[in-house]
Design an enzyme around this catalytic site. Sequence first.
Site, PDB file in Angstrom:
ATOM      1  N   LYS A 146       0.843  -1.196   0.000  1.00  0.00           N
ATOM      2  CA  LYS A 146       0.000   0.000   0.000  1.00  0.00           C
ATOM      3  C   LYS A 146       0.874   1.240   0.000  1.00  0.00           C
ATOM      4  O   LYS A 146       1.994   1.163   0.517  1.00  0.00           O
ATOM      5  CB  LYS A 146      -0.969   0.045   1.176  1.00  0.00           C
ATOM      6  CG  LYS A 146      -0.424  -0.403   2.536  1.00  0.00           C
ATOM      7  CD  LYS A 146       0.723   0.289   3.202  1.00  0.00           C
ATOM      8  CE  LYS A 146       0.759   1.751   3.471  1.00  0.00           C
ATOM      9  NZ  LYS A 146       1.981   2.209   4.187  1.00  0.00           N
ATOM     10  N   TYR A 230      -4.585   3.731   6.298  1.00  0.00           N
ATOM     11  CA  TYR A 230      -5.124   2.731   7.224  1.00  0.00           C
ATOM     12  C   TYR A 230      -6.419   3.230   7.864  1.00  0.00           C
ATOM     13  O   TYR A 230      -7.320   2.445   8.150  1.00  0.00           O
ATOM     14  CB  TYR A 230      -4.120   2.438   8.348  1.00  0.00           C
ATOM     15  CG  TYR A 230      -2.932   1.629   7.920  1.00  0.00           C
ATOM     16  CD1 TYR A 230      -2.981   0.239   7.899  1.00  0.00           C
ATOM     17  CD2 TYR A 230      -1.741   2.241   7.543  1.00  0.00           C
ATOM     18  CE1 TYR A 230      -1.892  -0.516   7.513  1.00  0.00           C
ATOM     19  CE2 TYR A 230      -0.647   1.495   7.157  1.00  0.00           C
ATOM     20  CZ  TYR A 230      -0.718   0.124   7.144  1.00  0.00           C
ATOM     21  OH  TYR A 230       0.354  -0.626   6.756  1.00  0.00           O
TER      22      TYR A 230
HETATM   23  P1  NDP Z   1      12.347   1.364   2.893  1.00  0.00           P
HETATM   24  O1  NDP Z   1      12.827   2.692   2.508  1.00  0.00           O
HETATM   25  O2  NDP Z   1      12.768   0.806   4.193  1.00  0.00           O
HETATM   26  O3  NDP Z   1      12.731   0.282   1.783  1.00  0.00           O
HETATM   27  C1  NDP Z   1      12.494   0.488   0.429  1.00  0.00           C
HETATM   28  C2  NDP Z   1      13.483  -0.364  -0.361  1.00  0.00           C
HETATM   29  O4  NDP Z   1      13.198  -0.179  -1.735  1.00  0.00           O
HETATM   30  C3  NDP Z   1      14.930   0.047  -0.196  1.00  0.00           C
HETATM   31  O5  NDP Z   1      15.564  -0.525   0.917  1.00  0.00           O
HETATM   32  C4  NDP Z   1      15.541  -0.445  -1.492  1.00  0.00           C
HETATM   33  O6  NDP Z   1      15.801  -1.837  -1.375  1.00  0.00           O
HETATM   34  C5  NDP Z   1      14.401  -0.320  -2.473  1.00  0.00           C
HETATM   35  N1  NDP Z   1      14.574   0.855  -3.358  1.00  0.00           N
HETATM   36  C6  NDP Z   1      14.745   0.790  -4.689  1.00  0.00           C
HETATM   37  N2  NDP Z   1      14.888   1.998  -5.224  1.00  0.00           N
HETATM   38  C7  NDP Z   1      14.814   2.880  -4.213  1.00  0.00           C
HETATM   39  C8  NDP Z   1      14.908   4.287  -4.136  1.00  0.00           C
HETATM   40  N3  NDP Z   1      15.080   5.033  -5.222  1.00  0.00           N
HETATM   41  N4  NDP Z   1      14.812   4.878  -2.925  1.00  0.00           N
HETATM   42  C9  NDP Z   1      14.617   4.137  -1.830  1.00  0.00           C
HETATM   43  N5  NDP Z   1      14.505   2.783  -1.831  1.00  0.00           N
HETATM   44  C10 NDP Z   1      14.616   2.158  -3.020  1.00  0.00           C
HETATM   45  O7  NDP Z   1      10.739   1.401   2.811  1.00  0.00           O
HETATM   46  P2  NDP Z   1       9.702   0.457   3.544  1.00  0.00           P
HETATM   47  O8  NDP Z   1      10.152  -0.926   3.516  1.00  0.00           O
HETATM   48  O9  NDP Z   1       9.323   1.052   4.825  1.00  0.00           O
HETATM   49  O10 NDP Z   1       8.411   0.651   2.575  1.00  0.00           O
HETATM   50  C11 NDP Z   1       8.360   0.042   1.308  1.00  0.00           C
HETATM   51  C12 NDP Z   1       6.887  -0.049   0.889  1.00  0.00           C
HETATM   52  O11 NDP Z   1       6.181  -0.865   1.831  1.00  0.00           O
HETATM   53  C13 NDP Z   1       6.161   1.289   0.852  1.00  0.00           C
HETATM   54  O12 NDP Z   1       5.281   1.324  -0.231  1.00  0.00           O
HETATM   55  C14 NDP Z   1       5.369   1.320   2.144  1.00  0.00           C
HETATM   56  O13 NDP Z   1       4.170   2.064   2.047  1.00  0.00           O
HETATM   57  C15 NDP Z   1       5.077  -0.157   2.357  1.00  0.00           C
HETATM   58  N6  NDP Z   1       4.969  -0.501   3.785  1.00  0.00           N
HETATM   59  C16 NDP Z   1       3.895  -1.213   4.198  1.00  0.00           C
HETATM   60  C17 NDP Z   1       3.754  -1.555   5.508  1.00  0.00           C
HETATM   61  C18 NDP Z   1       2.590  -2.351   5.946  1.00  0.00           C
HETATM   62  O14 NDP Z   1       2.389  -2.472   7.143  1.00  0.00           O
HETATM   63  N7  NDP Z   1       1.800  -2.909   5.037  1.00  0.00           N
HETATM   64  C19 NDP Z   1       4.726  -1.144   6.522  1.00  0.00           C
HETATM   65  C20 NDP Z   1       5.863  -0.424   5.965  1.00  0.00           C
HETATM   66  C21 NDP Z   1       5.962  -0.115   4.644  1.00  0.00           C
HETATM   67  P3  NDP Z   1      17.104  -2.507  -2.049  1.00  0.00           P
HETATM   68  O15 NDP Z   1      18.269  -1.882  -1.351  1.00  0.00           O
HETATM   69  O16 NDP Z   1      16.929  -3.940  -1.765  1.00  0.00           O
HETATM   70  O17 NDP Z   1      17.049  -2.183  -3.511  1.00  0.00           O
END
Ligand code: NDP
Length: 375
Positions: A146, A230
Amino acid sequence: MKSKYDKSRRKFLHDIGLAGLSIPFISAVGNCNEETKKQKTMSAKNGKLGIALVGLGGYAGGQLAPALLQTEHCYLAGIVTGTPSKAVTWKEKYNIPDKNIYSYDNYDSIKDNPDIDIIYVVLPNNMHAEYTIRGFEAGKHVICEKPMAITVEDCDKMLAASKKANKLLSIGYRLHFEPYNLEMVRLGTQKMYGNLKKISGGFGFRAGPSQWRLTQKYAGGGPLMDVGIYVIQGMCYTSGMEPIAVTAVEGVKTDLEKFKEVEQSLTWQFEFPGGLIGEGITSYADNMNFLKAEADKGTFELTSAYNYNGQKGNTPEGPMNFSTVNQQARQMDAFALSVKNNKKSIVPGEMGKRDVKYLQAVYEAMRTGKRIEIK
Ligand code: NDP
């Protein structure tokens, strides 16, 4: 102690098709020791579907991967990452073979990998559409986090790609698998305390310094896109209704530098059919976490509503009391079963698109100061 609602609740879960997941009866989540991890990995393919996580950030690493050690119908088969050092650690930690490790550049070749049945997109919001569509083009089923996308147009493209590939799409709406929130659904939609008069909710936290969440380009907005969604979900599933109009006001920015691109906080008011009012608040500067339904015969509410665990709830007849479940494990298992049975997810792409439409309507109301009708 079992809740006094257990009997009718079981019937409710049965009616909405979740009884098979044993949601209320799963014991609290424990730590997986090394032996369990090894056993899980060894038995991984026994009838389980393979999931590849795309984007190894906080949510994938902190919640989804550990949850995939507890799932019954799917397992962590692969990863897609832009960070080579993560590939090394994840390979070791989750015993992932080299052939199932991808970068964003060779992501499309995942189509040739029979180990991967489901792609789970856990990237920043603006990347959801592209990676979901490419997942479908690779012939995989997709779970997308989401908010489904930043625009309704992107949601349409994702739905079209799902249809074209004849593969299922689900959104990471984990709270549809969480007992306290399901109890709100039951009490609200079955009118256990009469008609709803007002519903309110708030979700906010203090966001850390510069990250993609504070940029319009990557996030598509501020706390509304991230956690306000949410509250919108909570209002809809508790009432069983869809809003028909909205007004909204942006909160005052106390940190102009940090919130130069997105709102710091926001309040909105939904009108639902029949005169029900929904009041929502979301913030990146204050902690809040509640969902409250005021009905003719009393109020039922969650005072801790949206977190990964620790939900608390009250009804006119006393506190709710349910076991803790691993929401993400339940959510992913439910989708794996959807795929196995070729049955639409209970949190499908259409629901994700509906919510993006509401998010956009709230922003339009905020920007224009007008009452926006939602069609
Ligand atoms: P993070 O910033 O922690 O992680 C995002 C990951 O995406 C990065 O670690 C990286 O992984 C990858 N990535 C690729 N390109 C980019 C970029 N340009 N900038 C930043 N990151 C990039 O985010 P979250 O994990 O917190 O959130 C990710 C998604 O999950 C969002 O859409 C958020 O809304 C959703 N979410 C949902 C939750 C829920 O409870 N359902 C809870 C938290 C988040 P890599 O290094 O492996 O390429």
